[in-house]
Structure formats: C-alpha cells, structure tokens
Design a protein around this motif. Structure first.
Motif, PDB file in Angstrom:
ATOM      1  N   GLU B  12      12.790  30.019  16.691  1.00 52.64           N
ATOM      2  CA  GLU B  12      12.559  28.777  15.948  1.00 52.64           C
ATOM      3  C   GLU B  12      12.592  29.064  14.461  1.00 52.64           C
ATOM      4  N   LEU B  13      13.560  28.439  13.755  1.00 55.12           N
ATOM      5  CA  LEU B  13      13.663  28.651  12.317  1.00 55.12           C
ATOM      6  C   LEU B  13      12.812  27.645  11.560  1.00 55.12           C
ATOM      7  N   GLN B  14      12.878  26.403  12.041  1.00 58.29           N
ATOM      8  CA  GLN B  14      12.137  25.380  11.314  1.00 58.29           C
ATOM      9  C   GLN B  14      11.858  24.179  12.188  1.00 58.29           C
ATOM     10  N   ARG B  15      10.766  23.497  11.858  1.00 56.58           N
ATOM     11  CA  ARG B  15      10.369  22.285  12.568  1.00 56.58           C
ATOM     12  C   ARG B  15      10.446  21.179  11.537  1.00 56.58           C
ATOM     13  N   LEU B  16      11.299  20.181  11.782  1.00 57.56           N
ATOM     14  CA  LEU B  16      11.495  19.123  10.797  1.00 57.56           C
ATOM     15  C   LEU B  16      10.656  17.912  11.165  1.00 57.56           C
ATOM     16  N   GLU B  17       9.730  17.576  10.286  1.00 53.87           N
ATOM     17  CA  GLU B  17       8.856  16.442  10.537  1.00 53.87           C
ATOM     18  C   GLU B  17       9.162  15.316   9.570  1.00 53.87           C
ATOM     19  N   GLY B  18       9.006  14.105  10.004  1.00 50.94           N
ATOM     20  CA  GLY B  18       9.272  12.961   9.135  1.00 50.94           C
ATOM     21  C   GLY B  18       9.444  11.681   9.934  1.00 50.94           C
ATOM     22  N   HIS B  19      10.102  11.806  11.087  1.00 48.05           N
ATOM     23  CA  HIS B  19      10.272  10.606  11.915  1.00 48.05           C
ATOM     24  C   HIS B  19       8.906  10.166  12.450  1.00 48.05           C
ATOM     25  N   ALA B  20       8.732   8.845  12.518  1.00 47.29           N
ATOM     26  CA  ALA B  20       7.444   8.305  12.952  1.00 47.29           C
ATOM     27  C   ALA B  20       7.445   7.934  14.433  1.00 47.29           C
ATOM     28  N   ASP B  21       8.538   8.257  15.111  1.00 44.13           N
ATOM     29  CA  ASP B  21       8.630   7.924  16.543  1.00 44.13           C
ATOM     30  C   ASP B  21       9.536   8.974  17.192  1.00 44.13           C
ATOM     31  N   ARG B  22       9.803   8.815  18.486  1.00 46.32           N
ATOM     32  CA  ARG B  22      10.628   9.793  19.199  1.00 46.32           C
ATOM     33  C   ARG B  22      12.012   9.929  18.541  1.00 46.32           C
ATOM     34  N   VAL B  23      12.550  11.140  18.562  1.00 46.92           N
ATOM     35  CA  VAL B  23      13.878  11.380  17.990  1.00 46.92           C
ATOM     36  C   VAL B  23      14.878  11.401  19.144  1.00 46.92           C
ATOM     37  N   VAL B  37      28.862  25.989   1.679  1.00 42.87           N
ATOM     38  CA  VAL B  37      28.501  24.573   1.807  1.00 42.87           C
ATOM     39  C   VAL B  37      27.215  24.480   2.613  1.00 42.87           C
ATOM     40  N   PRO B  38      26.169  23.895   2.026  1.00 37.80           N
ATOM     41  CA  PRO B  38      24.904  23.849   2.776  1.00 37.80           C
ATOM     42  C   PRO B  38      25.015  23.019   4.047  1.00 37.80           C
ATOM     43  N   ALA B  39      24.330  23.488   5.103  1.00 31.41           N
ATOM     44  CA  ALA B  39      24.363  22.777   6.381  1.00 31.41           C
ATOM     45  C   ALA B  39      23.667  21.428   6.256  1.00 31.41           C
ATOM     46  N   VAL B  40      24.273  20.404   6.898  1.00 32.50           N
ATOM     47  CA  VAL B  40      23.693  19.058   6.874  1.00 32.50           C
ATOM     48  C   VAL B  40      23.574  18.557   8.312  1.00 32.50           C
ATOM     49  N   LEU B  41      22.410  17.996   8.617  1.00 27.54           N
ATOM     50  CA  LEU B  41      22.144  17.487   9.958  1.00 27.54           C
ATOM     51  C   LEU B  41      21.591  16.068   9.855  1.00 27.54           C
ATOM     52  N   ALA B  42      22.078  15.176  10.740  1.00 27.88           N
ATOM     53  CA  ALA B  42      21.523  13.819  10.794  1.00 27.88           C
ATOM     54  C   ALA B  42      20.724  13.675  12.076  1.00 27.88           C
ATOM     55  N   SER B  43      19.605  12.953  12.004  1.00 25.51           N
ATOM     56  CA  SER B  43      18.808  12.697  13.208  1.00 25.51           C
ATOM     57  C   SER B  43      18.450  11.212  13.235  1.00 25.51           C
ATOM     58  N   CYS B  44      18.386  10.633  14.437  1.00 27.04           N
ATOM     59  CA  CYS B  44      18.074   9.205  14.533  1.00 27.04           C
ATOM     60  C   CYS B  44      16.915   9.005  15.493  1.00 27.04           C
ATOM     61  N   SER B  45      16.187   7.901  15.297  1.00 26.86           N
ATOM     62  CA  SER B  45      14.879   7.816  15.930  1.00 26.86           C
ATOM     63  C   SER B  45      14.476   6.401  16.339  1.00 26.86           C
ATOM     64  N   GLY B  46      13.435   6.360  17.152  1.00 28.11           N
ATOM     65  CA  GLY B  46      12.804   5.113  17.538  1.00 28.11           C
ATOM     66  C   GLY B  46      12.123   4.429  16.376  1.00 28.11           C
ATOM     67  N   ASP B  47      11.976   5.137  15.253  1.00 28.71           N
ATOM     68  CA  ASP B  47      11.365   4.523  14.077  1.00 28.71           C
ATOM     69  C   ASP B  47      12.387   3.709  13.280  1.00 28.71           C
ATOM     70  N   ALA B 336      16.091  17.684  19.475  1.00 26.65           N
ATOM     71  CA  ALA B 336      15.313  16.498  19.102  1.00 26.65           C
ATOM     72  C   ALA B 336      14.458  16.092  20.277  1.00 26.65           C
ATOM     73  N   SER B 337      13.259  15.581  19.980  1.00 19.95           N
ATOM     74  CA  SER B 337      12.314  15.355  21.067  1.00 19.95           C
ATOM     75  C   SER B 337      11.510  14.071  20.914  1.00 19.95           C
ATOM     76  N   ASP B 338      10.938  13.666  22.053  1.00 19.51           N
ATOM     77  CA  ASP B 338       9.990  12.555  22.072  1.00 19.51           C
ATOM     78  C   ASP B 338       8.759  12.846  21.223  1.00 19.51           C
ATOM     79  N   ASP B 339       8.515  14.124  20.912  1.00 20.96           N
ATOM     80  CA  ASP B 339       7.341  14.459  20.108  1.00 20.96           C
ATOM     81  C   ASP B 339       7.552  14.132  18.623  1.00 20.96           C
ATOM     82  N   GLY B 340       8.724  13.550  18.304  1.00 20.08           N
ATOM     83  CA  GLY B 340       8.969  13.083  16.939  1.00 20.08           C
ATOM     84  C   GLY B 340       9.517  14.144  16.000  1.00 20.08           C
TER      85      GLY B 340
END
Lengths: 140, 358
Positions: B12-23, B37-47, B336-340
């Motif tokens: 585990e390199l990093q845990r990204l927190e910010g979403h207020a609902d399941r991802v 070129v820096p790595a870019v990741l998009a995540s979408c959520s129930g929030d 990505a997880s239900d744990d947000g």
C-alpha cells in the motif's frame, strides 16, 4: 328388473343433468362476457398502438418539413434515421394486428425515435408514452 | 516476466481520502505516470462528485487536484478518460453522461448526453476516441459519435439484454463493443458495413460455458485476443478469440470459453482488470484484492491460471473497482471501495524473502 330401473332413472341422472345445465349456462355467459372483454382489450390496445404510431407520424412530418425549409437542420445521420422511421411507419401493417412483424417494427421505431431525440437533445413524450424499463426494483 | 521463482507483494503506497460516500469507479489518465509526466487518477463516488488526483513529482504522493461537482445530482457510477486524455466522461444515476474537458487543470462540463431513461451504469471510449458507449438500468446500450465542437450524435440504441446492463467496454484495438448484464450474459456488438447498423453478433451465456449469475465487469489483455469477466457466481472466466481473423475483417471471429477460475472467491466479484504485462486483478465483496497469472503448466484444452497473491482486508468494505496503471514501468494498481477510500498499491517482488533458486 327393467321396471325398477325406469323408476329411479331420473333421480340417478340428476347430478349429470344439473352439471350439463350449469355448464351450458356458464358457457353461454362466458361467451358473451369474453367477447365483451376482448372487445375492450382490443379497443384499448388498438388505441395505444394508434396513438403511438400517430405520435411518431406527427414528429416525422414536422422534422421532414423542417428539413425541407433548412436542409442543414440536422446531420446526415439523423436525416437518415428520420427517413428510416418514415419508411417503417409507411409499411406498418395497421389493419393486420395479427401480422407477426408488428412488434418488430414497433421496437425498431422506438429505438430510432430514442436515438433521434438524443441527438437532437430533445425530450418528446405524451402522457402514457411506453417506457422501455419497468422500474421499481432498486439495485446497483 | 517470470512469476514462478519469486514471491510478490502488493504494497500500500497511499490511501486517498476525500469522498464522502462509497467510491464506485476509477480511471488512470492515459500517458501519465512515466517520462516525467505525473500520474493522474480519476475516481467517482456516491457523493455525486468525481475527484482527480495527481502525483506530486517531489514527494511522490497523490493529492486531490480537482473536484468535479454540481453537475450530477445523483451517484457517479463510472468514469473514463478519452484516449488522448483531454476529455473525461462520467456516467451517473441521474440518467446523464457528462463530458468534461481538462483546461489546464480546470475541468469544465462541455456536454451532457441524455437519452437513458434512468441510471447510467458505465461509460467507455473506443480506441480512437471517436465513439463513446454507455449502458444502464433501462437494459439498453447506446453508441455516440464524437463530432467537432463538442457535439455528440447518437449512432445507435441497442436492445438485447433482458436486464440491467452493468458495464460496457470497447475492444482495445477494434470497434467491437462488449456489454455485460444482470441477465448473466456478455453480449458482443459490431457494425454491419458502414451503415450505423449495429447488431449483437454473439451472446456468451450459460449454454457456452458462461456465467450463471450477474456479470459485473470485463477486461482485455494487452493484445486483445483474450478477455476476462467476473461475476456474482463467484467465478472469473477467460475467453479467447482469433485476433488475426478479427483484424482481417474476415467475418466475425467468435469468442470461446478458455478457462474458469473457481474456488478462489466466496463473495461477489465486482471488478476485474488485466494489466499490460498479464496480471489479472480482482476486487470482491470480501474486501480483498487477488492477483492471477497464467501458469506455465498448460492444460490440454487451454491455458490455466493460478492465484499469485491475495491481499486480505485491502479495504474495510467491498472493493468496487481495481485498475492497473497503463504504464508498465511502475506496476501500480488503484482500488476503490465502499469504505469511501481509494488506495494506490505497488506490485513488486517481496524484498523480505526470495525463493531459493536451486
């Protein structure tokens, strides 16, 4: 022996006689109410199909008029789809409800209509317009 | 790469927190994470938001660079970058698909695709970025063409699935579309000639060794001659096709069942993703991530696959998505997880113990 049978015959057949009477009466009534119900269902379904076809006819006519005024009104792809809807509406066997092609043509009409509306970015509906999905159940 | 002689770990390199609902979904931006070129990741959520995370070149850690909000008014279920990385498509339960343009780090919604009757579940770009596919609860699959000036034409509305369609995915090199559904099938769609006439050319169901419950996701290997699918029936299945015949345009090359990975999962498998160098990752309802590779001992009737490692408790709740970075250099996996939360993992040979090579 023969004479004793004669005496009891009518009462022995009582059950069967009543059964037949009841059956005939029920059959007669069922025939009448079944025809009435069938007529109602036919009227309802016929109305729904006619309403939907008429709705598409109207949309296609308006789009065609708009294209005549301005040939660039919509893209070539949408024009082609409108033409396809027009063709399907013309070949729809309106007076042959038992023709097996009716449901196929209706399905194709609905899909083309959804695609055209999405490309035009419009939402066209009338109250009672059929939905493709049943809705209800919530899941992910 | 030889997976036989070494022991691997998922660190585990990093845990990204910010979403207020399941991802729900993840997408690595193409051509990022290598060559400076820096790595870019998009995540979408129930929030109802999408978050864009970028790796800092200095610290190496990911930071939230943008929050895409106030466009969708319900869960954002899926997101996908266009192959050029200029556009991000997001599919939402609000029945719309939004197209976002990256203007120097600021994201603007440039178009909204409407047409689905209700929840949109998945979105996918084809290899050239000229077509977009969406699917949803209304059982339909839609194909859109990308036109100049941010316009989108609906090419076709495809009906064939009898239930909710969970995912759409284009073939990595050809314009062939795959969809999987709550009706337990995978359907393959192709265009007839050049006529906007798309048809279902094949259905993979129970009768051809397919899944017996909801098919949640599918993914392709790097060459595109194999496909992996995962299901609520607790199995992962590998499918193969004759890529040469497909590319020659010589009719349709059918997909055939090659292998079933069963006995590894005991809860629903929600996500599966094939890395460029051949590692299949799965994310499941048991909060674990598993990695599989093709094993050397081929069976007579096709390839066999073995469990490379299982990361227990990868998340505190269901793992909804796993996604390998497309860059081979760093072997990075996002989950990505239900744990947000979103987690970034590094796959590497275990530094602690190497197998003795005799």
């Amino acid at each position: 022996m023969d004479s004793t049978v004669d005496i009891f015959e009518s009462s022995l057949n009582l059950e069967e006689t009543h059964f037949k009477e009841g059956f005939d009466e029920g059959y007669g009534d069922g025939l009448i109410s079944g025809k009435q119900e069938g007529e109602q269902v036919g009227l309802k379904t016929g109305f729904e199909v006619g309403e939907e076809l008429g709705f598409y006819r109207g949309c296609v006519d308006v789009w065609n008029s708009a294209i005549r005024v301005d040939p660039n009104f919509v893209s070539a792809r949408i024009q082609k789809s409108i033409k396809q809807m027009d063709d399907m509406l013309q070949k729809y066997p309106m007076s042959e409800p038992e023709n097996e092609s009716v449901s196929d043509i209706m399905d194709s009409l609905r899909l083309k209509f959804r695609a055209i509306c999405a490309s035009l970015n419009v939402k066209l509906e009338y109250s009672g317009y059929p939905r493709a999905s049943d809705g209800g159940k919530i899941e992910f | 790469m030889n997976f036989a002689d070494e022991i691997f770990e998922l660190r585990e390199l990093q845990r990204l927190e910010g979403h207020a609902d399941r991802v729900w979904g993840l997408a690595w931006k193409p051509a990022t994470g290598a060559d400076g070129v820096p790595a870019v990741l998009a995540s979408c959520s129930g929030d109802k938001t999408v978050r864009v995370w970028e790796q800092s070149p200095l610290t190496g850690s990911f930071q939230c660079k943008a929050v895409l909000e106030e466009t969708h008014n319900r869960t954002v279920r899926s997101c996908a970058w266009s192959p050029s990385g200029k556009l991000l498509a997001t599919a939402s339960f609000d029945a719309t698909t939004a197209i976002w343009e990256d203007i120097g780090g600021d994201f603007a919604c440039i178009s909204t695709l409407e047409g689905h009757e209700n929840e949109v579940k998945s979105v996918s770009w084809n290899a050239s970025g000229s077509l977009l596919a969406t699917c949803g609860r209304d059982k339909s699959v839609w194909i859109w063409e990308v036109l100049p000036h941010n316009e989108f034409d609906c090419v076709s509305v495809l009906q064939g699935h009898t239930q909710d369609v969970k995912m759409v995915q284009w073939h990595p090199t050809m314009d062939i579309l795959f969809s999987c559904s709550y009706d337990n099938t995978i359907k393959i769609w192709a265009e007839d000639g050049d006529n906007d006439d798309w048809h279902c050319v094949q259905t993979l169901n129970e009768s051809n060794s397919g899944h017996t419950s909801t098919v949640w996701a599918l993914s392709f290997n790097a060459t595109g001659d194999k496909m992996v699918s995962c299901s609520d029936d607790l199995t992962i299945k590998i499918w193969g096709s004759d890529i040469m015949r497909m590319q020659s345009g010589d009719g349709n090359a059918p997909w055939k069942h090659l292998s079933t990975l069963s006995g590894y999962h005991d809860r629903t498998i929600f996500s599966v993703h094939w890395s460029r160098d051949g590692i299949i990752a799965s994310g499941a309802a048991d909060d674990a991530i598993r990695l599989f590779v093709e094993s050397e001992d081929h069976l007579v009737d096709g390839p066999s696959y073995k469990l490379l490692l299982k990361k227990e408790k990868a998340h505190e709740m269901d793992v909804n998505a796993v996604q390998w970075s497309s860059m081979e250099v760093n072997r990075r996996l996002a989950s990505a997880s239900d744990d947000g939360t979103v987690k970034i993992w590094e796959f590497a040979a275990s530094s602690a113990h190497k197998k003795l090579q005799l």
